[in-house]
Design a protein around this motif. Structure first.
Motif, short mmCIF file in Angstrom:
data_model
loop_
_atom_site.label_atom_id
_atom_site.label_comp_id
_atom_site.label_asym_id
_atom_site.label_seq_id
_atom_site.Cartn_x
_atom_site.Cartn_y
_atom_site.Cartn_z
N ARG A 9 8.93 -21.12 -48.46
CA ARG A 9 9.24 -22.49 -48.04
C ARG A 9 10.74 -22.74 -48.08
NH1 ARG A 9 5.13 -24.06 -51.64
NH2 ARG A 9 6.58 -25.30 -52.88
N CYS A 10 11.40 -22.23 -49.11
CA CYS A 10 12.85 -22.39 -49.21
C CYS A 10 13.56 -21.66 -48.07
CB CYS A 10 13.35 -21.89 -50.56
SG CYS A 10 12.84 -22.91 -51.96
N GLU A 11 13.10 -20.46 -47.75
CA GLU A 11 13.71 -19.68 -46.67
C GLU A 11 13.55 -20.39 -45.33
OE1 GLU A 11 12.91 -15.25 -48.65
OE2 GLU A 11 11.60 -16.03 -47.06
N LEU A 12 12.43 -21.09 -45.16
CA LEU A 12 12.16 -21.80 -43.91
C LEU A 12 12.67 -23.23 -43.93
CD1 LEU A 12 8.49 -20.58 -43.34
CD2 LEU A 12 10.52 -19.83 -42.09
N ASP A 13 13.37 -23.59 -45.01
CA ASP A 13 13.88 -24.95 -45.18
C ASP A 13 12.74 -25.96 -45.21
OD1 ASP A 13 15.95 -26.70 -45.69
OD2 ASP A 13 16.27 -27.18 -43.58
N LEU A 14 11.62 -25.55 -45.82
CA LEU A 14 10.48 -26.44 -46.00
C LEU A 14 10.32 -26.79 -47.47
CD1 LEU A 14 7.88 -24.53 -43.77
CD2 LEU A 14 9.18 -26.58 -43.15
N TYR A 15 11.44 -26.77 -48.19
CA TYR A 15 11.40 -26.94 -49.64
C TYR A 15 10.69 -28.22 -50.05
CZ TYR A 15 12.92 -28.56 -54.18
OH TYR A 15 12.93 -29.09 -55.45
#
Length: 243
Positions: free
Chosen positions: A60-66
């Motif tokens: 999620r962090c890598e996809l900016d879905l944090y």
């Protein structure tokens, strides 16, 4: 068939008053969630469904879905942020106390293991915490202060790469922790035929969890949880079409 549950996290949606009720469940077992919080949980559930996947915290962090995680800081250091966690059976305390706030997905545990999921046979939070305490002994007081201040940040994405560059003690500590945590996980984790055989012979116990790396297609769900009601795929299709 064994059912594996994944409930949508309530983190960041609960205000301090609600959190107080959660941690004092005996005093306020049926504390009502506000309409705003319930709406937020429902929206997060629908967003996950529409995205097509459950993602691990790291992904999620890598996809900016944090969004905030239920993981502890030691889980991050051990590399467990790369997994989606599922429990066996429903968590009755949630279903009993706050039924309107429960949304999630139910999967076939055997199918997930055949797809590559890991069966964790006991909780590692205490061994991880013990490992943290053991490794700290080898560091000076100023170094311990940096480690505790910079690593022990719950529910926030920590850029360990940057921290390692700026603080050599963090580089060393992270490497030691990760390597020793691998040994702890090797005694707790099973996969493939070993995992299937254990479940087929003994069934799951309350400590068992399934760990799925990186992402899990929600299309693999066999049932859905909507405000604590467990519904079939056809019932869910009707519900989502009117939501």
């Amino acid at each position: 068939m064994l059912e594996a549950y994944h409930l949508i996290s309530r983190k960041s949606l609960e205000n301090n008053e609600i959190l107080s009720a959660i941690f004092n469940r005996d005093k306020a077992p049926h504390w009502p969630y506000s309409a705003e919080i319930i709406s937020g949980i429902k929206k997060r559930f629908i967003d996950v469904y529409n995205s097509g996947y459950l993602f691990s915290y790291k992904r999620r962090c890598e996809l900016d879905l944090y969004n905030p995680s239920d993981l502890k800081p030691v889980d991050f250091l051990a590399g467990d942020d790369n997994y989606i966690f599922l429990s066996f059976g429903r968590r009755d305390e949630y279903f009993k106390d706050w039924p309107e706030a429960n949304y999630g997905f139910i999967f076939d545990a055997f199918e997930l293991i055949k797809m590559g999921a890991t069966l964790r046979t006991h909780d590692l939070i205490k061994p991880y915490n013990d490992l943290w305490d053991k490794l700290l002994i080898g560091f000076s007081e100023p170094e311990k202060g940096n480690l505790e201040r910079l690593c022990l940040r719950e529910n926030k994405p920590v850029d360990l790469t940057k921290l390692k560059q700026n603080f050599p003690e963090i580089q060393k500590f992270c490497e030691l922790f990760y390597m020793e945590a691998k040994n702890l996980k090797s005694s707790a984790d099973l996969s493939g035929q070993e995992a299937l055989a254990l479940l087929e012979k003994n069934g799951p116990n309350s400590d068992f969890e399934l760990l799925i790396p990186q992402r899990l297609p929600v299309s693999k769900a066999i049932k859905y949880i909507v405000a604590s009601e467990i519904i079939s795929k056809s019932e869910f299709a009707a519900w989502i079409s009117t939501t």
